[in-house]
Design a protein around this motif. Structure first.
Motif, PDB file in Angstrom:
ATOM      1  N   SER A 404       0.756  -1.283  -0.008  1.00 59.12           N
ATOM      2  CA  SER A 404       0.008  -0.004   0.010  1.00 59.12           C
ATOM      3  C   SER A 404       0.765   1.023  -0.014  1.00 59.12           C
ATOM      4  CB  SER A 404      -1.029   0.119   1.193  1.00 59.12           C
ATOM      5  OG  SER A 404      -1.821  -1.084   1.105  1.00 59.12           O
ATOM      6  N   PHE A 405       2.149   1.217   0.306  1.00 58.43           N
ATOM      7  CA  PHE A 405       2.979   2.417   0.348  1.00 58.43           C
ATOM      8  C   PHE A 405       2.919   3.155  -0.922  1.00 58.43           C
ATOM      9  CE2 PHE A 405       7.138   4.651  -0.283  1.00 58.43           C
ATOM     10  CZ  PHE A 405       7.135   5.143   0.910  1.00 58.43           C
ATOM     11  N   SER A 406       2.865   2.482  -2.130  1.00 64.80           N
ATOM     12  CA  SER A 406       2.997   2.965  -3.453  1.00 64.80           C
ATOM     13  C   SER A 406       1.776   3.753  -3.540  1.00 64.80           C
ATOM     14  CB  SER A 406       3.210   2.154  -4.450  1.00 64.80           C
ATOM     15  OG  SER A 406       4.346   1.472  -4.415  1.00 64.80           O
ATOM     16  N   ALA A 407       0.441   3.401  -3.122  1.00 64.13           N
ATOM     17  CA  ALA A 407      -0.756   3.988  -3.494  1.00 64.13           C
ATOM     18  C   ALA A 407      -0.917   5.129  -2.504  1.00 64.13           C
ATOM     19  CB  ALA A 407      -1.811   2.957  -3.066  1.00 64.13           C
ATOM     20  N   LEU A 408      -0.242   5.017  -1.342  1.00 61.59           N
ATOM     21  CA  LEU A 408      -0.257   6.072  -0.350  1.00 61.59           C
ATOM     22  C   LEU A 408       0.770   7.306  -0.741  1.00 61.59           C
ATOM     23  CD1 LEU A 408       0.278   4.217   3.138  1.00 61.59           C
ATOM     24  CD2 LEU A 408      -1.635   5.937   2.430  1.00 61.59           C
ATOM     25  N   ARG A 493     -12.122   6.831 -19.645  1.00 62.07           N
ATOM     26  CA  ARG A 493     -12.129   5.694 -18.641  1.00 62.07           C
ATOM     27  C   ARG A 493     -10.882   4.886 -18.627  1.00 62.07           C
ATOM     28  NH1 ARG A 493     -16.789   1.121 -17.477  1.00 62.07           N
ATOM     29  NH2 ARG A 493     -15.690   0.132 -16.332  1.00 62.07           N
ATOM     30  N   GLN A 494     -10.416   4.629 -19.772  1.00 62.06           N
ATOM     31  CA  GLN A 494      -9.277   3.857 -19.735  1.00 62.06           C
ATOM     32  C   GLN A 494      -8.284   4.711 -19.314  1.00 62.06           C
ATOM     33  OE1 GLN A 494      -8.527   0.519 -22.404  1.00 62.06           O
ATOM     34  NE2 GLN A 494     -10.134   0.308 -20.626  1.00 62.06           N
ATOM     35  N   LEU A 495      -7.933   5.759 -19.447  1.00 62.66           N
ATOM     36  CA  LEU A 495      -6.790   6.735 -19.086  1.00 62.66           C
ATOM     37  C   LEU A 495      -6.901   6.811 -17.404  1.00 62.66           C
ATOM     38  CD1 LEU A 495      -6.552   9.546 -21.721  1.00 62.66           C
ATOM     39  CD2 LEU A 495      -4.712   7.911 -21.239  1.00 62.66           C
ATOM     40  N   THR A 496      -8.023   6.906 -17.027  1.00 62.29           N
ATOM     41  CA  THR A 496      -8.139   7.294 -15.513  1.00 62.29           C
ATOM     42  C   THR A 496      -7.957   5.932 -14.822  1.00 62.29           C
ATOM     43  OG1 THR A 496      -9.817   8.750 -15.863  1.00 62.29           O
ATOM     44  CG2 THR A 496      -9.508   8.043 -13.656  1.00 62.29           C
ATOM     45  N   GLU A 497      -8.554   4.867 -15.185  1.00 63.21           N
ATOM     46  CA  GLU A 497      -8.283   3.520 -14.691  1.00 63.21           C
ATOM     47  C   GLU A 497      -6.745   3.054 -14.728  1.00 63.21           C
ATOM     48  OE1 GLU A 497     -11.401   0.808 -15.846  1.00 63.21           O
ATOM     49  OE2 GLU A 497     -12.846   1.853 -15.049  1.00 63.21           O
ATOM     50  N   LEU A 498      -6.055   3.333 -16.192  1.00 70.37           N
ATOM     51  CA  LEU A 498      -4.801   3.116 -16.101  1.00 70.37           C
ATOM     52  C   LEU A 498      -3.891   3.999 -15.157  1.00 70.37           C
ATOM     53  CD1 LEU A 498      -2.110   1.812 -17.400  1.00 70.37           C
ATOM     54  CD2 LEU A 498      -2.371   3.369 -19.152  1.00 70.37           C
ATOM     55  N   ALA A 499      -4.062   5.043 -15.006  1.00 72.85           N
ATOM     56  CA  ALA A 499      -3.502   5.950 -13.906  1.00 72.85           C
ATOM     57  C   ALA A 499      -3.652   5.214 -12.505  1.00 72.85           C
ATOM     58  CB  ALA A 499      -4.033   7.384 -13.957  1.00 72.85           C
ATOM     59  N   LEU A 500      -4.919   4.800 -12.190  1.00 74.41           N
ATOM     60  CA  LEU A 500      -4.946   4.507 -10.819  1.00 74.41           C
ATOM     61  C   LEU A 500      -4.097   3.168 -10.751  1.00 74.41           C
ATOM     62  CD1 LEU A 500      -8.896   4.949 -10.549  1.00 74.41           C
ATOM     63  CD2 LEU A 500      -7.336   6.309  -9.345  1.00 74.41           C
ATOM     64  N   SER A 501      -4.276   2.490 -11.672  1.00 72.98           N
ATOM     65  CA  SER A 501      -3.634   1.014 -11.647  1.00 72.98           C
ATOM     66  C   SER A 501      -2.082   1.483 -11.574  1.00 72.98           C
ATOM     67  CB  SER A 501      -3.526   0.199 -12.889  1.00 72.98           C
ATOM     68  OG  SER A 501      -2.799  -0.854 -13.006  1.00 72.98           O
ATOM     69  N   ALA A 505       0.448   0.588  -8.318  1.00 70.19           N
ATOM     70  CA  ALA A 505       1.613  -0.492  -8.567  1.00 70.19           C
ATOM     71  C   ALA A 505       2.329   0.100  -9.846  1.00 70.19           C
ATOM     72  CB  ALA A 505       1.173  -1.944  -8.989  1.00 70.19           C
ATOM     73  N   PRO A 506       3.326   1.029  -9.575  1.00 70.60           N
ATOM     74  CA  PRO A 506       4.042   1.482 -10.554  1.00 70.60           C
ATOM     75  C   PRO A 506       4.971   0.589 -11.430  1.00 70.60           C
ATOM     76  CG  PRO A 506       4.320   2.687  -8.606  1.00 70.60           C
ATOM     77  CD  PRO A 506       3.686   1.662  -8.232  1.00 70.60           C
ATOM     78  N   GLY A 507       5.377   0.914 -12.728  1.00 76.41           N
ATOM     79  CA  GLY A 507       6.323   0.134 -13.412  1.00 76.41           C
ATOM     80  C   GLY A 507       7.778   0.182 -12.881  1.00 76.41           C
ATOM     81  N   PRO A 508       8.564  -0.820 -13.365  1.00 76.99           N
ATOM     82  CA  PRO A 508      10.020  -0.357 -12.813  1.00 76.99           C
ATOM     83  C   PRO A 508      10.792   0.442 -13.294  1.00 76.99           C
ATOM     84  CG  PRO A 508       9.649  -2.446 -14.753  1.00 76.99           C
ATOM     85  CD  PRO A 508       8.445  -1.889 -14.195  1.00 76.99           C
ATOM     86  N   ARG A 625       0.124  -4.017 -18.294  1.00 74.53           N
ATOM     87  CA  ARG A 625      -0.947  -4.921 -18.937  1.00 74.53           C
ATOM     88  C   ARG A 625      -2.052  -4.317 -19.404  1.00 74.53           C
ATOM     89  NH1 ARG A 625      -5.195  -7.308 -17.218  1.00 74.53           N
ATOM     90  NH2 ARG A 625      -5.291  -6.328 -15.162  1.00 74.53           N
ATOM     91  N   ARG A 626      -2.361  -4.702 -20.757  1.00 73.52           N
ATOM     92  CA  ARG A 626      -3.496  -3.861 -21.170  1.00 73.52           C
ATOM     93  C   ARG A 626      -4.815  -4.660 -20.840  1.00 73.52           C
ATOM     94  NH1 ARG A 626      -5.880  -0.437 -22.973  1.00 73.52           N
ATOM     95  NH2 ARG A 626      -7.237  -1.569 -24.686  1.00 73.52           N
ATOM     96  N   PHE A 627      -5.737  -3.497 -20.298  1.00 77.82           N
ATOM     97  CA  PHE A 627      -7.226  -4.154 -20.019  1.00 77.82           C
ATOM     98  C   PHE A 627      -8.106  -3.000 -20.542  1.00 77.82           C
ATOM     99  CE2 PHE A 627      -5.442  -1.337 -16.624  1.00 77.82           C
ATOM    100  CZ  PHE A 627      -6.249  -0.267 -16.492  1.00 77.82           C
ATOM    101  N   ALA A 628      -9.449  -3.640 -20.849  1.00 79.47           N
ATOM    102  CA  ALA A 628     -10.566  -2.647 -21.309  1.00 79.47           C
ATOM    103  C   ALA A 628     -11.648  -2.964 -20.753  1.00 79.47           C
ATOM    104  CB  ALA A 628     -10.285  -2.921 -22.915  1.00 79.47           C
ATOM    105  N   HIS A 629     -12.489  -2.249 -20.389  1.00 81.19           N
ATOM    106  CA  HIS A 629     -13.720  -2.498 -20.024  1.00 81.19           C
ATOM    107  C   HIS A 629     -14.957  -3.161 -20.698  1.00 81.19           C
ATOM    108  CE1 HIS A 629     -14.124   1.576 -21.503  1.00 81.19           C
ATOM    109  NE2 HIS A 629     -15.540   1.181 -21.586  1.00 81.19           N
ATOM    110  N   PRO A 630     -15.799  -3.681 -20.310  1.00 81.33           N
ATOM    111  CA  PRO A 630     -16.813  -4.252 -21.278  1.00 81.33           C
ATOM    112  C   PRO A 630     -17.360  -3.171 -22.109  1.00 81.33           C
ATOM    113  CG  PRO A 630     -16.891  -5.271 -19.135  1.00 81.33           C
ATOM    114  CD  PRO A 630     -16.038  -4.313 -19.003  1.00 81.33           C
ATOM    115  N   GLY A 631     -17.682  -3.533 -23.563  1.00 84.07           N
ATOM    116  CA  GLY A 631     -18.201  -2.608 -24.220  1.00 84.07           C
ATOM    117  C   GLY A 631     -17.390  -1.280 -24.615  1.00 84.07           C
ATOM    118  N   ALA A 632     -16.144  -1.627 -24.451  1.00 80.84           N
ATOM    119  CA  ALA A 632     -15.263  -0.398 -24.712  1.00 80.84           C
ATOM    120  C   ALA A 632     -15.209   0.029 -26.337  1.00 80.84           C
ATOM    121  CB  ALA A 632     -13.962  -0.580 -24.182  1.00 80.84           C
TER     122      ALA A 632
END
Length: 705
Positions: A404-408, A493-501, A505-508, A625-632
């Motif tokens: 949780s440290f990264s999210a904080l 939606r994709q940009l915001t959800e990617l930002a939250l992800s 959990a940032p990349g290396p 990792r790529r992800f997309a919401h249903p009906g994107a």
């Protein structure tokens, strides 16, 4: 005798624990000659009145018995609010109250978010809906424990008795006057179970407070009872099955309900008949500075607020939107711009991130695309709630949740948010994400990647916006990039959800640090020859080596050609751009792997810009990792291209990118990204190279004394 020290659970907000014991002669305090039962959380002056009545004395007599009359008058005024070590020891010696119980008998035992103290120990009534004086009570509780008035009854926030599931009383059922609280200055013996409101010059009501009308208990699913349980978890011992809702959020939602003047909505949501609430809500010039005084009104208000916070979002979103539009808007010079998200959120002061998300999502289609991006209104509730769950786990138990440290640290409302965005997001968005988010085939690839990367940095940052980063985004993220309304929603939606992800959990790779590395000797001629020899590839002339260096630099930094160092820059009077494109189209899987192997070793051995910065990750490239919401409604995924046909064309002839794009039915940028991501395989045998033997070792940092 019990220990003279106060337990660790004891709180003293004014720091008086460190003062010397100078007022009371503790050696003169004797134990009272009676057996008295003490109740946890009974208010201290109430206890003095009750003990005084049991001993046929007054509260002032019991106060003096414990030696507390030696305390200066300023200190006496705070005894019901704050407990010093000296006072605690005196009461323990005089009455035998154990330290654990005694620590719960003052108002400072309750959480600070439900009350506000000044430095002098008195209440600041304009903050946190703090009640300065007065009490409520439960008649049935007084029958069971005569004379015991609890500290929580003195809060506006306590309006339901959870023992009996009934609304508390605010006044005497006979004279209808407010309850007269116990006072340490009382010199009369007063029965604590009676009403001591004055009804004449020298007479009192004396009505037994437990004798009142009968009430049906609330049902277990009553919103009022559920709201009270959510609040009382702050003072109830034991485990909790109620949600942890910050008091500030309940207050902010309640203020929105009051500001809109929707008493019918309060009635409907709380389940209280509107006729019962008529006239119970105060009409204040400054709505929200104080809550309703009547327990039923407060119960209905916070019951309605509870439902807006906890009910299924699709069910309450229309109500939230309507309340936002119907509130009393600010008109002062510092008010946010009309029709802006910040202006709308002003109607809901102090709410937490989860409720803020509910409000902003209910207004999603009322906002401009840039507002929707900045405030993350297009993202799903599940994405926001998932991020908050991770972040709050770090607040509550950081040792048990190190992830949780990264999210904080990276949360959008964290002071380090901007620093995180500079390092975690590349200058050019990853092709695997840029390809599907690019709905306009005519947009240049670098322009698209650059705009999307800038958009990703500010996505969902409305709680603590970086105005400098937001200022120019409208010119970069042009309306033509969004496409249809459905595509616009999907992209945002994709940009915001990617930002939250990424914040969780940032990349290396730290891209900002990568650009600060010393690349003056990156892929020198000797190393280039070794790579070509290992895979049987033609080294070519100087220009081919130069293009390989450009490729290596842009690969590890994810920057556009305009960010290349001076020695690697494209020259306008020479066909450098065309030559580099040709280099990419001749790329093979073996050459790409060989260069990546070299770059990984180079990153491992290259020192950081200064010794305070950790070494670079040996990971050459990375993409989430790529992800997309249903009906994107998005563009084609990067891998959604005929690779066999692409590789065949690259092997047999040297087609142009435009010709390949027409034949493959994809934008030119998509073809270019596919070539660099999925180059053809030649099946040449590759000789491994021990780069640690060829690259200079990392020089040690010299630290001056």
């Amino acid at each position: 005798m019990a220990s003279s020290t106060v337990p660790l659970g004891y709180r003293c907000r004014t720091g008086t624990m460190n003062k010397p014991l100078t007022y009371i002669d503790l050696t003169a305090v004797r134990r009272i000659g009676a057996s008295i039962e003490f109740a946890p959380r009974e208010w201290l002056p109430s206890m003095f009145r009750r003990v005084g009545h049991a001993m046929d004395s007054s509260a002032a007599d019991i106060f003096a018995w414990c030696g507390l009359d030696a305390i200066p008058s300023a200190g006496r005024q705070k005894i019901g609010n704050l407990l010093t070590e000296e006072v605690a020891r005196a009461i323990h010696l005089g009455l035998g109250v154990d330290a654990d119980t005694l620590s719960t008998m003052v108002m400072s035992h309750l959480p600070e978010e439900l009350e506000a103290f000044r430095v002098n120990g008195t209440f600041a009534q304009s903050k946190n809906w703090t009640r300065g004086g007065g009490t409520r009570y439960c008649p049935t509780c007084l029958l069971e424990r005569p004379g015991v008035f609890y500290i929580e009854w003195r809060l506006w926030w306590c309006f339901i008795c959870e023992r009996h599931n009934t609304v508390l009383h605010e006044s005497c059922p006979a004279c209808h006057q407010p309850i007269v609280e116990a006072s340490l200055r009382e010199v009369e013996c007063r029965d604590p179970a009676l009403c001591w409101a004055s009804v004449g010059e020298s007479d009192y009501c004396r009505h037994p407070l437990a004798q009142t009308w009968s009430e049906e208990p609330l049902t277990a699913d009553s919103p009022m009872l559920l709201a009270q349980r959510a609040i009382s978890r702050h003072w109830r011992p034991g485990t909790y099955d109620s949600p942890d809702i910050p008091a500030a959020t309940l207050r902010g939602v309640a203020i929105a309900l009051l500001s809109a003047g929707h008493h019918d909505t309060i009635s409907e949501l709380s389940g209280v008949d509107e006729l019962e609430l008529r006239g119970l809500f105060d009409h204040s010039v400054r709505i929200g500075t104080s809550p309703p005084k009547e327990p039923l009104a407060m119960a209905a208000l916070l019951g309605a607020a509870y439902r807006l916070i906890m009910d299924d979002e699709p069910m309450v979103a229309p109500t939230i939107r309507q309340l936002t539009y119907d509130r009393s808007a600010r008109t002062d010079k510092e008010a946010p711009a009309p029709w802006s998200a910040r202006n709308f959120l002003d109607a809901w002061p102090g709410i937490d991130a989860l409720m803020r998300g509910r409000v902003i999502r209910s207004l999603d289609h009322d906002l401009s695309p840039i507002q929707r991006l900045v405030h993350g209104s297009a993202a799903s509730a599940a994405a926001w709630e998932g991020f908050e769950l991770i972040r709050r786990a770090g607040w509550d138990a950081p040792d048990a949740h190190p992830e949780s440290f990264s999210a904080l640290m990276n949360a959008a409302d964290s002071p380090t948010s901007v620093t995180w965005a500079e390092g975690a997001i590349p200058p050019l968005l990853w092709p695997s994400w840029a390809a599907p988010l690019g709905t306009n085939p005519r947009t240049d690839g670098i322009t698209l990647q650059h705009a999307l990367a800038d958009a990703l940095r500010i996505a969902g940052t409305g709680a603590l916006p970086d105005y400098e980063a937001i200022a120019g985004i409208g010119r970069k993220l042009r309306p033509t990039m969004f496409g249809t309304p459905q595509q616009t929603t999907s992209i945002l939606r994709q940009l915001t959800e990617l930002a939250l992800s990424l914040r969780a959990a940032p990349g290396p790779i730290n891209y900002r640090q990568r650009q600060q590395l010393d690349t003056s000797r990156l892929l020198d001629e000797h190393h280039w020859r070794l790579i070509c020899q290992s895979i049987g590839h033609d080294t070519g002339r100087a220009r081919r080596h130069l293009n390989a260096q450009r490729y290596a630099y842009m690969r590890i930094t994810a920057t556009p050609p305009s960010a290349l160092p001076d020695r690697l820059r494209f020259r306008e009077h020479v066909s450098d751009a065309a030559s580099y494109t040709e280099f990419l189209m001749q790329m093979t899987a073996e050459l790409k792997e060989a260069i990546d192997t070299y770059l990984s070793a180079w990153l491992t051995l290259t020192p950081p810009p200064n010794p305070s910065i950790p070494s670079s990750s040996p990971v050459v490239t990375w993409s989430p990792r790529r992800f997309a919401h249903p009906g994107a409604s998005l563009g084609h995924e990067l891998h959604d291209i005929d690779l066999d046909l692409l590789h065949d064309r690259l092997r047999v002839k040297a087609p142009t990118l435009k010709a390949l794009a027409v034949e493959l039915g994809r934008p030119v940028r998509h073809v270019r990204w596919a070539i660099t991501t999925f180059p053809p395989v030649t099946e040449h045998h590759c000789e491994p190279i021990d780069w640690l033997a060829h690259l200079p070792s990392k020089p040690p940092w010299v630290r001056l004394p």
